[in-house]
Motif scaffolding. Structure first.
Motif, mmCIF file in Angstrom:
data_model
loop_
_atom_site.group_PDB
_atom_site.id
_atom_site.type_symbol
_atom_site.label_atom_id
_atom_site.label_comp_id
_atom_site.label_asym_id
_atom_site.label_seq_id
_atom_site.Cartn_x
_atom_site.Cartn_y
_atom_site.Cartn_z
ATOM 1 N N VAL A 1 36.659 -10.120 -21.793
ATOM 2 C CA VAL A 1 37.513 -9.654 -22.880
ATOM 3 C C VAL A 1 38.076 -8.290 -22.506
ATOM 4 O O VAL A 1 37.381 -7.451 -21.934
ATOM 5 C CB VAL A 1 36.698 -9.572 -24.191
ATOM 6 C CG1 VAL A 1 37.467 -8.869 -25.281
ATOM 7 C CG2 VAL A 1 36.266 -10.964 -24.623
ATOM 8 N N GLU B 1 40.153 -5.098 -28.102
ATOM 9 C CA GLU B 1 39.561 -5.531 -29.367
ATOM 10 C C GLU B 1 40.361 -6.672 -29.969
ATOM 11 O O GLU B 1 41.552 -6.822 -29.690
ATOM 12 C CB GLU B 1 39.550 -4.357 -30.360
ATOM 13 C CG GLU B 1 38.777 -3.142 -29.888
ATOM 14 C CD GLU B 1 37.291 -3.391 -29.781
ATOM 15 O OE1 GLU B 1 36.747 -4.120 -30.634
ATOM 16 O OE2 GLU B 1 36.670 -2.874 -28.839
ATOM 17 N N HIS B 2 39.687 -7.438 -30.827
ATOM 18 C CA HIS B 2 40.394 -8.446 -31.603
ATOM 19 C C HIS B 2 41.474 -7.754 -32.439
ATOM 20 O O HIS B 2 41.283 -6.638 -32.899
ATOM 21 C CB HIS B 2 39.447 -9.184 -32.556
ATOM 22 C CG HIS B 2 38.550 -10.161 -31.881
ATOM 23 N ND1 HIS B 2 37.411 -9.782 -31.218
ATOM 24 C CD2 HIS B 2 38.621 -11.503 -31.773
ATOM 25 C CE1 HIS B 2 36.807 -10.850 -30.720
ATOM 26 N NE2 HIS B 2 37.525 -11.910 -31.045
ATOM 27 N N ILE C 1 43.241 -11.848 -28.939
ATOM 28 C CA ILE C 1 42.539 -10.881 -28.093
ATOM 29 C C ILE C 1 43.026 -11.037 -26.661
ATOM 30 O O ILE C 1 43.335 -12.148 -26.214
ATOM 31 C CB ILE C 1 41.006 -11.058 -28.179
ATOM 32 C CG1 ILE C 1 40.290 -9.862 -27.548
ATOM 33 C CG2 ILE C 1 40.561 -12.381 -27.560
ATOM 34 C CD1 ILE C 1 38.850 -9.711 -27.952
#
Length: 149
Positions: free
Chosen positions: A115, A118-119, A129
């Protein structure tokens, strides 16, 4: 199908292709490309280039405390443009549609992806994301907001 890989004046690489009749282009379903976004410092400087090369229009919409720039074909917005949040090269970010963002992120990390950031979410759009695959290629996952019944 005819295909060319080109770059805008700032170096953002993208593909041009001519669709063959009855060639499918999936949208709005899991696994399909859902959105495209030019990420480039001074992205508004590139609008004339894209308008002249692609024949698109440009517009802006309010988003949060600022505005979000759009590329339009007729009355339909087909891509966006943003300033980068870090010192990164100009590029086009591809958003892939997923049915369940949380489950997709779990599966992504299980398969060696990571990832980035942040979302985020926006009314009328959904949740998304930024991520990278195990080899470092960046893309985004987008869970569209359910349509109102």
């Amino acid at each position: 199908m005819q295909l060319s890989i080109v770059a805008d004046p700032a170096g953002a690489v993208f593909g041009l292709w001519q669709k063959v009749n009855d060639s499918p282009w999936l949208r709005e379903e899991p696994g399909a490309v859902d959105w495209l976004e030019l990420v480039e410092a001074g992205c508004e400087d590139a609008f004339d280039f894209y308008e002249n090369v692609l024949g698109v229009g440009t517009s802006q919409m309010a988003m949060g405390d600022g505005v979000y720039s759009l590329f339009d074909v007729g009355e339909t917005s087909v891509a966006g443009a943003i300033e980068p949040v870090a010192d990164i090269p100009p590029h086009w970010l591809v958003y892939f549609n997923v049915a369940d963002l949380d489950a997709a992120v779990v599966r992504l990390t299980e398969l060696g992806g990571a990832v980035r950031g942040e979302h985020a979410s926006a009314p009328g759009v959904g949740r998304w994301i930024g991520v990278v695959d195990p080899y470092g290629a960046a893309f985004a996952l987008l869970e569209p907001e359910p349509e109102a019944a």
